[in-house]
Design a protein around this motif. Sequence first.
Motif, PDB file in Angstrom:
ATOM      1  N   ILE A 253       0.835  -1.204   0.000  1.00 10.82           N
ATOM      2  CA  ILE A 253       0.000   0.000   0.000  1.00 10.82           C
ATOM      3  C   ILE A 253       0.868   1.251   0.000  1.00 10.82           C
ATOM      4  N   ALA A 254       1.901   1.270   0.829  1.00 16.59           N
ATOM      5  CA  ALA A 254       2.750   2.449   0.974  1.00 16.59           C
ATOM      6  C   ALA A 254       3.589   2.724  -0.264  1.00 16.59           C
ATOM      7  N   SER A 255       3.843   1.694  -1.073  1.00 13.42           N
ATOM      8  CA  SER A 255       4.693   1.874  -2.245  1.00 13.42           C
ATOM      9  C   SER A 255       3.961   2.531  -3.414  1.00 13.42           C
ATOM     10  N   ARG A 256       2.649   2.603  -3.342  1.00 12.97           N
ATOM     11  CA  ARG A 256       1.882   3.208  -4.433  1.00 12.97           C
ATOM     12  C   ARG A 256       2.038   4.730  -4.418  1.00 12.97           C
ATOM     13  N   PRO A 257       2.010   5.347  -5.593  1.00 14.95           N
ATOM     14  CA  PRO A 257       2.048   6.821  -5.624  1.00 14.95           C
ATOM     15  C   PRO A 257       0.802   7.391  -4.943  1.00 14.95           C
ATOM     16  N   LEU A 258       0.970   8.501  -4.246  1.00 14.57           N
ATOM     17  CA  LEU A 258      -0.182   9.138  -3.615  1.00 14.57           C
ATOM     18  C   LEU A 258      -1.108   9.672  -4.710  1.00 14.57           C
ATOM     19  N   PRO A 259      -2.406   9.354  -4.661  1.00 18.88           N
ATOM     20  CA  PRO A 259      -3.319   9.847  -5.688  1.00 18.88           C
ATOM     21  C   PRO A 259      -3.264  11.370  -5.824  1.00 18.88           C
ATOM     22  N   ALA A 260      -3.373  11.851  -7.063  1.00 19.05           N
ATOM     23  CA  ALA A 260      -3.308  13.297  -7.317  1.00 19.05           C
ATOM     24  C   ALA A 260      -4.392  14.044  -6.546  1.00 19.05           C
ATOM     25  N   ALA A 261      -5.570  13.430  -6.439  1.00 23.50           N
ATOM     26  CA  ALA A 261      -6.665  14.080  -5.704  1.00 23.50           C
ATOM     27  C   ALA A 261      -6.316  14.242  -4.235  1.00 23.50           C
ATOM     28  N   TRP A 262      -5.584  13.278  -3.678  1.00 24.56           N
ATOM     29  CA  TRP A 262      -5.178  13.374  -2.278  1.00 24.56           C
ATOM     30  C   TRP A 262      -4.129  14.460  -2.084  1.00 24.56           C
ATOM     31  N   ARG A 263      -3.228  14.608  -3.062  1.00 25.85           N
ATOM     32  CA  ARG A 263      -2.239  15.690  -2.978  1.00 25.85           C
ATOM     33  C   ARG A 263      -2.930  17.046  -2.970  1.00 25.85           C
ATOM     34  N   ALA A 264      -3.975  17.156  -3.772  1.00 29.33           N
ATOM     35  CA  ALA A 264      -4.729  18.415  -3.811  1.00 29.33           C
ATOM     36  C   ALA A 264      -5.394  18.693  -2.463  1.00 29.33           C
TER      37      ALA A 264
ATOM     38  N   ARG B  10       2.486   6.847   5.188  1.00 34.50           N
ATOM     39  CA  ARG B  10       1.691   6.601   6.392  1.00 34.50           C
ATOM     40  C   ARG B  10       0.210   6.893   6.145  1.00 34.50           C
ATOM     41  N   ILE B  11      -0.076   7.964   5.436  1.00 32.16           N
ATOM     42  CA  ILE B  11      -1.465   8.336   5.147  1.00 32.16           C
ATOM     43  C   ILE B  11      -2.165   7.210   4.391  1.00 32.16           C
ATOM     44  N   GLN B  12      -1.495   6.662   3.379  1.00 35.30           N
ATOM     45  CA  GLN B  12      -2.119   5.621   2.565  1.00 35.30           C
ATOM     46  C   GLN B  12      -2.446   4.381   3.394  1.00 35.30           C
ATOM     47  N   VAL B  13      -1.538   3.992   4.266  1.00 30.93           N
ATOM     48  CA  VAL B  13      -1.779   2.816   5.109  1.00 30.93           C
ATOM     49  C   VAL B  13      -2.900   3.103   6.107  1.00 30.93           C
ATOM     50  N   PHE B  14      -2.875   4.295   6.703  1.00 29.35           N
ATOM     51  CA  PHE B  14      -3.896   4.666   7.690  1.00 29.35           C
ATOM     52  C   PHE B  14      -5.290   4.610   7.064  1.00 29.35           C
ATOM     53  N   VAL B  15      -5.445   5.226   5.900  1.00 21.52           N
ATOM     54  CA  VAL B  15      -6.761   5.267   5.248  1.00 21.52           C
ATOM     55  C   VAL B  15      -7.205   3.866   4.852  1.00 21.52           C
ATOM     56  N   ALA B  16      -6.262   3.026   4.455  1.00 25.76           N
ATOM     57  CA  ALA B  16      -6.613   1.663   4.044  1.00 25.76           C
ATOM     58  C   ALA B  16      -7.020   0.790   5.216  1.00 25.76           C
TER      59      ALA B  16
ATOM     60  N   VAL C  35     -18.954  10.582   5.181  1.00 25.15           N
ATOM     61  CA  VAL C  35     -17.493  10.697   5.192  1.00 25.15           C
ATOM     62  C   VAL C  35     -16.961  10.703   3.763  1.00 25.15           C
ATOM     63  N   THR C  36     -16.038  11.608   3.473  1.00 25.17           N
ATOM     64  CA  THR C  36     -15.440  11.745   2.152  1.00 25.17           C
ATOM     65  C   THR C  36     -13.935  11.497   2.225  1.00 25.17           C
ATOM     66  N   ASP C  37     -13.304  11.358   1.057  1.00 23.90           N
ATOM     67  CA  ASP C  37     -11.845  11.229   1.026  1.00 23.90           C
ATOM     68  C   ASP C  37     -11.173  12.471   1.598  1.00 23.90           C
ATOM     69  N   GLU C  38     -11.796  13.620   1.416  1.00 28.55           N
ATOM     70  CA  GLU C  38     -11.252  14.853   1.982  1.00 28.55           C
ATOM     71  C   GLU C  38     -11.121  14.727   3.505  1.00 28.55           C
ATOM     72  N   MET C  39     -12.122  14.165   4.133  1.00 27.97           N
ATOM     73  CA  MET C  39     -12.089  13.978   5.585  1.00 27.97           C
ATOM     74  C   MET C  39     -11.045  12.946   5.968  1.00 27.97           C
ATOM     75  N   ARG C  40     -11.033  11.824   5.279  1.00 29.38           N
ATOM     76  CA  ARG C  40     -10.080  10.760   5.603  1.00 29.38           C
ATOM     77  C   ARG C  40      -8.639  11.255   5.494  1.00 29.38           C
ATOM     78  N   VAL C  41      -8.323  11.907   4.386  1.00 29.99           N
ATOM     79  CA  VAL C  41      -6.944  12.335   4.144  1.00 29.99           C
ATOM     80  C   VAL C  41      -6.540  13.453   5.100  1.00 29.99           C
TER      81      VAL C  41
ATOM     82  N   ILE D 172      -7.670  14.070   8.136  1.00 29.44           N
ATOM     83  CA  ILE D 172      -7.471  13.504   9.474  1.00 29.44           C
ATOM     84  C   ILE D 172      -6.207  12.651   9.518  1.00 29.44           C
ATOM     85  N   ALA D 173      -6.040  11.787   8.528  1.00 28.21           N
ATOM     86  CA  ALA D 173      -4.883  10.887   8.508  1.00 28.21           C
ATOM     87  C   ALA D 173      -3.574  11.662   8.465  1.00 28.21           C
ATOM     88  N   ALA D 174      -3.531  12.753   7.697  1.00 35.11           N
ATOM     89  CA  ALA D 174      -2.291  13.525   7.566  1.00 35.11           C
ATOM     90  C   ALA D 174      -1.844  14.089   8.903  1.00 35.11           C
ATOM     91  N   GLN D 175      -2.784  14.581   9.686  1.00 37.12           N
ATOM     92  CA  GLN D 175      -2.435  15.155  10.982  1.00 37.12           C
ATOM     93  C   GLN D 175      -2.109  14.063  12.003  1.00 37.12           C
TER      94      GLN D 175
END
Length: 249
Positions: free
Chosen positions: A31-42, A65-71, A83-89, A91-94
């Motif tokens: 999971i962690a090796s995947r590129p972070l989705p462009a939408a998540w970067r935004a 870490r964010i990718q693993v947490f959300v998964a 709940v949306t990806d905006e909320m997940r990302v 929260i996970a980032a912080q």
Amino acid sequence: MAFAFVAGAALLVVAWILLQPWYARRRRERIASRPLPAAWRAILRERVPGVRLLPPDLKRQLERRIQVFVAEKSFVGCAGLAVTDEMRVTIAAQACLLLLNRPGRDFSRLAQVLVYPGPFVVHRERRDRIGLVSEHSRVHSGESWSHGQVVLSWPDVVEGAAIPDDGRNVVIHEFAHQLDQEKGHANGAPDLVDAQRYPRWARVLGQEYGLLQQRVANQEATLIDPYAATDPAEFFAVCSEVFFEQPHL
């Protein structure tokens, strides 16, 4: 024949138990090796501006870490909130800031993140010394529960992320409690890996906690919010907020 079957089944169960951490580790690595989705970067650019301040190596570590947490963690909307990806990302980032440079560590006891559309009311019963029970209600922006749940107010999450240098961040605060609660109870001492570190931790935390209590009692101005003087667990959580948001101070 029956004994052989039972013994074989028992061996399979033991093998599964022993191999489960290995499978979990490999899954996280994939999971962690995947590129972070462009939408998540935004989302990070818009909602969590403090991420831009991280050096490149820590930023990449945070993204993994964010990718693993959300998964792995379940997000549940409360009081009708979707709940949306905006909320997940967001929260996970912080939350995952607390895991940087801690290889192999995560919020192991955390199962769910409950998200409310605003501050929520918590009702609790209290029993006094003579046994009388009274009910108290308080409005909260966040809570951490020792049985694997964190509760957050989405507007407070947004505000905490949008102002990354005021020393106040509800996500960092509640997830610091999660680290503190990994051993089953919160006392201001998270898992330090090496047991020999605890005496120094207790000495330094106890000394600084006592100094803060004195300053609060004397009504002196303090860098650390006076709420931290409530107990050692709150002291650790509030200090975590200040550490990540005002490290220079």
